[in-house]
Design a protein around this motif. Structure first.
Motif, PDB file in Angstrom:
ATOM      1  N   ILE A  45      46.358   3.738  66.238  1.00 47.29           N
ATOM      2  CA  ILE A  45      44.916   3.850  66.458  1.00 47.29           C
ATOM      3  C   ILE A  45      44.372   2.578  67.111  1.00 47.29           C
ATOM      4  O   ILE A  45      43.522   2.630  67.994  1.00 47.29           O
ATOM      5  CB  ILE A  45      44.177   4.079  65.113  1.00 47.29           C
ATOM      6  CG1 ILE A  45      44.648   5.358  64.456  1.00 47.29           C
ATOM      7  CG2 ILE A  45      42.669   4.100  65.314  1.00 47.29           C
ATOM      8  CD1 ILE A  45      44.179   5.513  63.019  1.00 47.29           C
ATOM      9  N   PHE A  46      44.870   1.426  66.666  1.00 46.16           N
ATOM     10  CA  PHE A  46      44.295   0.151  67.075  1.00 46.16           C
ATOM     11  C   PHE A  46      44.910  -0.463  68.332  1.00 46.16           C
ATOM     12  O   PHE A  46      44.324  -1.339  68.937  1.00 46.16           O
ATOM     13  CB  PHE A  46      44.414  -0.861  65.927  1.00 46.16           C
ATOM     14  CG  PHE A  46      43.667  -0.473  64.681  1.00 46.16           C
ATOM     15  CD1 PHE A  46      42.417   0.124  64.740  1.00 46.16           C
ATOM     16  CD2 PHE A  46      44.221  -0.703  63.434  1.00 46.16           C
ATOM     17  CE1 PHE A  46      41.729   0.480  63.588  1.00 46.16           C
ATOM     18  CE2 PHE A  46      43.538  -0.361  62.267  1.00 46.16           C
ATOM     19  CZ  PHE A  46      42.292   0.236  62.351  1.00 46.16           C
ATOM     20  N   SER A  47      46.096  -0.029  68.742  1.00 46.45           N
ATOM     21  CA  SER A  47      46.783  -0.654  69.882  1.00 46.45           C
ATOM     22  C   SER A  47      46.490   0.114  71.163  1.00 46.45           C
ATOM     23  O   SER A  47      46.781   1.305  71.255  1.00 46.45           O
ATOM     24  CB  SER A  47      48.292  -0.693  69.632  1.00 46.45           C
ATOM     25  OG  SER A  47      48.555  -1.415  68.446  1.00 46.45           O
ATOM     26  N   SER A  48      45.966  -0.583  72.152  1.00 44.89           N
ATOM     27  CA  SER A  48      45.503   0.082  73.374  1.00 44.89           C
ATOM     28  C   SER A  48      46.607   0.768  74.167  1.00 44.89           C
ATOM     29  O   SER A  48      46.329   1.674  74.925  1.00 44.89           O
ATOM     30  CB  SER A  48      44.753  -0.903  74.267  1.00 44.89           C
ATOM     31  OG  SER A  48      45.611  -1.940  74.665  1.00 44.89           O
ATOM     32  N   GLY A  49      47.853   0.382  73.995  1.00 45.94           N
ATOM     33  CA  GLY A  49      48.936   1.036  74.720  1.00 45.94           C
ATOM     34  C   GLY A  49      49.393   2.335  74.089  1.00 45.94           C
ATOM     35  O   GLY A  49      50.191   3.061  74.664  1.00 45.94           O
ATOM     36  N   GLN A  50      48.901   2.659  72.908  1.00 38.83           N
ATOM     37  CA  GLN A  50      49.360   3.836  72.167  1.00 38.83           C
ATOM     38  C   GLN A  50      48.605   5.096  72.605  1.00 38.83           C
ATOM     39  O   GLN A  50      47.442   5.029  72.990  1.00 38.83           O
ATOM     40  CB  GLN A  50      49.164   3.623  70.663  1.00 38.83           C
ATOM     41  CG  GLN A  50      49.971   2.490  70.096  1.00 38.83           C
ATOM     42  CD  GLN A  50      51.460   2.776  70.148  1.00 38.83           C
ATOM     43  OE1 GLN A  50      51.907   3.878  69.912  1.00 38.83           O
ATOM     44  NE2 GLN A  50      52.234   1.760  70.495  1.00 38.83           N
ATOM     45  N   PRO A  51      49.238   6.265  72.500  1.00 40.89           N
ATOM     46  CA  PRO A  51      48.579   7.506  72.935  1.00 40.89           C
ATOM     47  C   PRO A  51      47.358   7.881  72.091  1.00 40.89           C
ATOM     48  O   PRO A  51      46.460   8.545  72.581  1.00 40.89           O
ATOM     49  CB  PRO A  51      49.666   8.576  72.822  1.00 40.89           C
ATOM     50  CG  PRO A  51      50.866   7.935  72.234  1.00 40.89           C
ATOM     51  CD  PRO A  51      50.626   6.469  72.116  1.00 40.89           C
ATOM     52  N   MET A  52      47.311   7.482  70.822  1.00 42.63           N
ATOM     53  CA  MET A  52      46.170   7.857  69.977  1.00 42.63           C
ATOM     54  C   MET A  52      45.177   6.704  69.811  1.00 42.63           C
ATOM     55  O   MET A  52      44.401   6.688  68.873  1.00 42.63           O
ATOM     56  CB  MET A  52      46.664   8.340  68.611  1.00 42.63           C
ATOM     57  CG  MET A  52      47.367   9.666  68.700  1.00 42.63           C
ATOM     58  SD  MET A  52      47.707  10.426  67.103  1.00 42.63           S
ATOM     59  CE  MET A  52      49.004   9.400  66.484  1.00 42.63           C
ATOM     60  N   PHE A  53      45.174   5.761  70.737  1.00 38.68           N
ATOM     61  CA  PHE A  53      44.272   4.611  70.682  1.00 38.68           C
ATOM     62  C   PHE A  53      42.814   5.067  70.714  1.00 38.68           C
ATOM     63  O   PHE A  53      42.422   5.898  71.525  1.00 38.68           O
ATOM     64  CB  PHE A  53      44.552   3.686  71.867  1.00 38.68           C
ATOM     65  CG  PHE A  53      43.503   2.633  72.078  1.00 38.68           C
ATOM     66  CD1 PHE A  53      43.313   1.620  71.151  1.00 38.68           C
ATOM     67  CD2 PHE A  53      42.698   2.651  73.209  1.00 38.68           C
ATOM     68  CE1 PHE A  53      42.358   0.643  71.339  1.00 38.68           C
ATOM     69  CE2 PHE A  53      41.738   1.678  73.411  1.00 38.68           C
ATOM     70  CZ  PHE A  53      41.562   0.672  72.471  1.00 38.68           C
ATOM     71  N   LEU A  54      42.034   4.530  69.790  1.00 42.39           N
ATOM     72  CA  LEU A  54      40.593   4.777  69.766  1.00 42.39           C
ATOM     73  C   LEU A  54      39.896   3.421  69.893  1.00 42.39           C
ATOM     74  O   LEU A  54      40.068   2.553  69.034  1.00 42.39           O
ATOM     75  CB  LEU A  54      40.182   5.460  68.462  1.00 42.39           C
ATOM     76  CG  LEU A  54      40.730   6.869  68.263  1.00 42.39           C
ATOM     77  CD1 LEU A  54      40.428   7.372  66.863  1.00 42.39           C
ATOM     78  CD2 LEU A  54      40.158   7.824  69.297  1.00 42.39           C
ATOM     79  N   PRO A  55      39.118   3.223  70.955  1.00 46.05           N
ATOM     80  CA  PRO A  55      38.505   1.910  71.179  1.00 46.05           C
ATOM     81  C   PRO A  55      37.515   1.541  70.077  1.00 46.05           C
ATOM     82  O   PRO A  55      36.756   2.378  69.605  1.00 46.05           O
ATOM     83  CB  PRO A  55      37.793   2.067  72.528  1.00 46.05           C
ATOM     84  CG  PRO A  55      37.671   3.529  72.745  1.00 46.05           C
ATOM     85  CD  PRO A  55      38.766   4.194  71.978  1.00 46.05           C
TER      86      PRO A  55
END
Length: 163
Positions: free
Chosen positions: A98-108
């Protein structure tokens, strides 16, 4: 005998009016595109939160004992700055997605709250007792909608788990 030649076709004025009408139609379609893109992003984020909710539920079913690390009848809040030090180890991969911008489920701009509370039967959450009745667990995800960080959105999931 005198014949007048008549030209068939469209006048320059008719062509200009048709171009103006066509241009206005194209502008209105282009303005709808600006509304569709944020809606698409919001839909993707809603799908991501559903996947996160399912991932949390499977973690909760596989390792319900991690609730004892959070504590009974309490709320723990996790953010990008504290999840590696504060969250139970079993939750860290999910929170990292959730927290890592490179991940597919990233939520800013996301934060995740996990609250332990009484179950549906009203009994308090007693994580110290393995024979305790069902316990309520609530996960609330809050994030800034859109990749540029727009309005705050919230999704809440409620679970019942027995120890």
């Amino acid at each position: 005998m005198h014949h007048t030649l008549r030209q068939a076709g469209m006048s320059l004025i008719s062509v200009l009016v048709a171009i103006v009408i066509f241009g206005l139609g194209m502008l209105s379609i282009a303005s709808l595109y600006g509304l569709a893109v944020p809606a698409q992003t919001a839909n993707e984020e809603a799908i991501d939160t559903a996947a996160i909710g399912n991932q949390f539920w499977s973690t909760l079913q596989a390792s319900p004992q991690f609730i004892a690390q959070i504590g009974a009848n309490t709320t723990a809040t996790y953010s990008p700055s504290n999840y590696l030090s504060a969250a139970p180890t079993v939750l860290q991969p999910m929170l990292g997605s959730i927290f890592s911008s490179g991940q597919p489920m990233f939520l800013p701009g996301a934060s995740v709250q996990i609250t332990t509370k009484a179950g549906a039967d009203g009994n308090p959450c007693d994580v110290s007792n393995p024979a305790a009745p069902t316990c309520g667990v609530q996960m609330t995800i809050q994030w800034a909608s859109g990749k540029g960080g727009g309005e705050l959105r919230t999704q809440t999931f409620n679970y019942q788990v027995g120890f």
